[in-house]
Design a protein around this motif. Sequence first.
Motif, PDB file in Angstrom:
ATOM      1  N   ARG A   1     -20.916 -86.073 -72.610  1.00 16.49           N
ATOM      2  CA  ARG A   1     -22.085 -85.250 -72.842  1.00 16.49           C
ATOM      3  C   ARG A   1     -22.679 -85.052 -74.052  1.00 16.49           C
ATOM      4  O   ARG A   1     -21.718 -85.147 -75.388  1.00 16.49           O
ATOM      5  CB  ARG A   1     -21.851 -83.875 -72.294  1.00 16.49           C
ATOM      6  N   GLU A   2     -23.923 -85.117 -74.152  1.00 19.93           N
ATOM      7  CA  GLU A   2     -24.602 -85.279 -75.562  1.00 19.93           C
ATOM      8  C   GLU A   2     -25.371 -84.163 -75.613  1.00 19.93           C
ATOM      9  O   GLU A   2     -26.254 -83.658 -74.492  1.00 19.93           O
ATOM     10  CB  GLU A   2     -25.133 -86.770 -75.749  1.00 19.93           C
ATOM     11  N   GLY A   3     -25.665 -83.620 -76.928  1.00 23.08           N
ATOM     12  CA  GLY A   3     -26.678 -82.362 -77.101  1.00 23.08           C
ATOM     13  C   GLY A   3     -26.907 -82.229 -78.292  1.00 23.08           C
ATOM     14  O   GLY A   3     -26.570 -82.973 -79.219  1.00 23.08           O
ATOM     15  N   VAL A   4     -27.859 -81.297 -78.589  1.00 21.85           N
ATOM     16  CA  VAL A   4     -28.245 -81.083 -79.921  1.00 21.85           C
ATOM     17  C   VAL A   4     -27.481 -79.676 -80.354  1.00 21.85           C
ATOM     18  O   VAL A   4     -27.766 -78.487 -79.778  1.00 21.85           O
ATOM     19  CB  VAL A   4     -29.809 -80.706 -80.079  1.00 21.85           C
ATOM     20  N   ILE A   5     -27.311 -79.693 -81.721  1.00 22.87           N
ATOM     21  CA  ILE A   5     -26.849 -78.356 -82.338  1.00 22.87           C
ATOM     22  C   ILE A   5     -27.910 -78.259 -83.298  1.00 22.87           C
ATOM     23  O   ILE A   5     -28.121 -78.751 -84.223  1.00 22.87           O
ATOM     24  CB  ILE A   5     -25.521 -78.490 -82.952  1.00 22.87           C
ATOM     25  N   GLU A   6     -28.487 -77.061 -83.218  1.00 26.42           N
ATOM     26  CA  GLU A   6     -29.618 -76.456 -84.025  1.00 26.42           C
ATOM     27  C   GLU A   6     -29.351 -75.294 -84.811  1.00 26.42           C
ATOM     28  O   GLU A   6     -29.008 -74.223 -84.133  1.00 26.42           O
ATOM     29  CB  GLU A   6     -30.916 -76.370 -83.060  1.00 26.42           C
ATOM     30  N   ARG A   7     -29.563 -75.413 -86.238  1.00 29.84           N
ATOM     31  CA  ARG A   7     -29.046 -74.354 -86.957  1.00 29.84           C
ATOM     32  C   ARG A   7     -30.374 -73.692 -87.408  1.00 29.84           C
ATOM     33  O   ARG A   7     -31.121 -74.245 -88.022  1.00 29.84           O
ATOM     34  CB  ARG A   7     -28.080 -74.605 -88.191  1.00 29.84           C
TER      35      ARG A   7
END
Lengths: 332, 265
Positions: free
Chosen positions: A176-182
């Motif tokens: 699974r791939e996704g975005v980590i947004e800070r």
Amino acid sequence: MEYKGIWTIAEAYEGDLKAVSFELLSRGRKLADELSEELVSVLIGGKVARERLEELIKRGADRVIVIEDEKLDRFIVETYSNALIDLIKDRKPEIILSAATVNGRTLMPHVAMKIHAGLTADCTELGVEEDTRNLLQTRPAIGGNILATIKSPDSRPQMATVRPKSSRPLEIDESREGVIERIPFKAELYDQRVTHLETISGGDEDVNIQESEIVVSGGKGMKKIDHFKMLYDLAHKMGGVVGASRDAVDRGWAKYPHQVGLSGKTVTPSVYFAFGISGAIQHLAGMKTADTIISVNTDEEAAIFQVSDFGIVGDLFEVLPLLNEKLEKEVK
Amino acid sequence: MNLIVPIKQVPETSNVKMDPETGTMIRDGVESIINPLDLYAIEIAIQLKETHGGKVTAVTMGPPSADKALREAIAMGCDDGVLVSDRQFAGADTWSTAYVLVKAIEKIGAVDLIIAGERATDGDTGQVGPNIAAAMDLPLATYVSAVDGVEQDAVTVQRLTEEGYEKLRLPLPALLTVVKEISYPRLPTLRGKQRAAKTEIPTFTVADLDVEAGYLGLKGSPTRVVKIETPKVTRGGKIFKVTDEESLHEAVDSLIAFMKTKEII
């Protein structure tokens, strides 16, 4: 409506994500797939390492949003509420799910009131209404005597808290791939009024009975505090924790954080053991949704047997020591 | 110190009977009581008044018969009661209930501390307390298990969390929701009951409050009940009876076998 996306609110303690963060994602994943929307895990504060945040993606999230600042190290509802509302106004999610933990049950009503959104507490089932795509939220009420299904047809986001342990986390999917947004925390959202002075540990290691898969509870039939040792014995063999009925807590045999029932905690473990608990409706309301219920009571007519998957009508002072003894052999 | 305790009248849930046909509660013969978890809020409010002076006002939204709950609160030691009652409030969810209670609290006057029970035993949401704090922008502590200290302008409390407790300091005015660990509710005294019978309890209706009609009752509630079901109670599990040594061993062995099938061990 321009509201889109499913959010789940992650929770952290001492720098690590709590299990509820992953449980919520399995709920959220189903809804996101059904509605073809993005699933976002939102974490406020918590100082959680990147590798653990990636696990949120591997267990169902498409996106992780982390709002970070040292001012968010401690849960202060006013500041957390400001931070979440600011994000809601910016991103406009359609659904927000939080765990029905002490902090979730504090933050969500605070936010819902301010943004005039519908909020349903302590849900055990979630679904989607055909045609309208409204979130259908099912929850027990009136001491577990009814199951009410609730929707918020006109207000957005639709908000719900979900009972801890009422769903299992999804297995880790490495692909699974996704975005980590800070996202930086805006200083003006900091509410300085309430001060966190001190954290006091619960005194024993297994005070968090809502997060355990196995709860071994004792009631009035335990007769005295010393006998609770047998429950701890059994619980420790299975990696479980000890709970208690109101009667047992009122008699001082267990501390209040261990109390299961309407005036205590609601638990949904895989297995719930009830020793010397008659099954007053107030107690049943706190444990009836356990997957498996096992009970021992001398009274054949005890209400606890009605909800049990396995019951022994007998003297717990005979059954419990023998069970502990035989399990000891099994483990070896 | 001006203390306000929002309370709720609930059916005595220990003997609730459901109509299997309609899925609604049979209210005939069911006694109405003060929400048991509100008694802890009433008790700690009275204790704070006894130590620091001031007065305690209990406020409830409900039908005219909820007057009885307020008189019970006064019999325990509250000074005043306010009933918030109007047909237009009927069917309110937590959002709308909190909205109206806030308007009522503002009408009652200056307040230092609002203390609420953690949740009501019928709706079981625990939302109205935090809702009120949010709407009035008051500092909030939920699940409060002890009030450690009260100063001129602040209160120090312990809050029960999953992992233990945390100590918070809140400037006044503030709102607390409390758990049962905080106090042992006292029983009403005879003198209290006599005083309660004589106390005049004002009723606030829509006409008395600065409320917007669109936020009231069912119509003003963001949530809607779609369906009510009566869950099946009986699981019909295996029940073993222990009568002698042999049946004891048999029961425990079966239990262990059952635990294995469930992968508990």
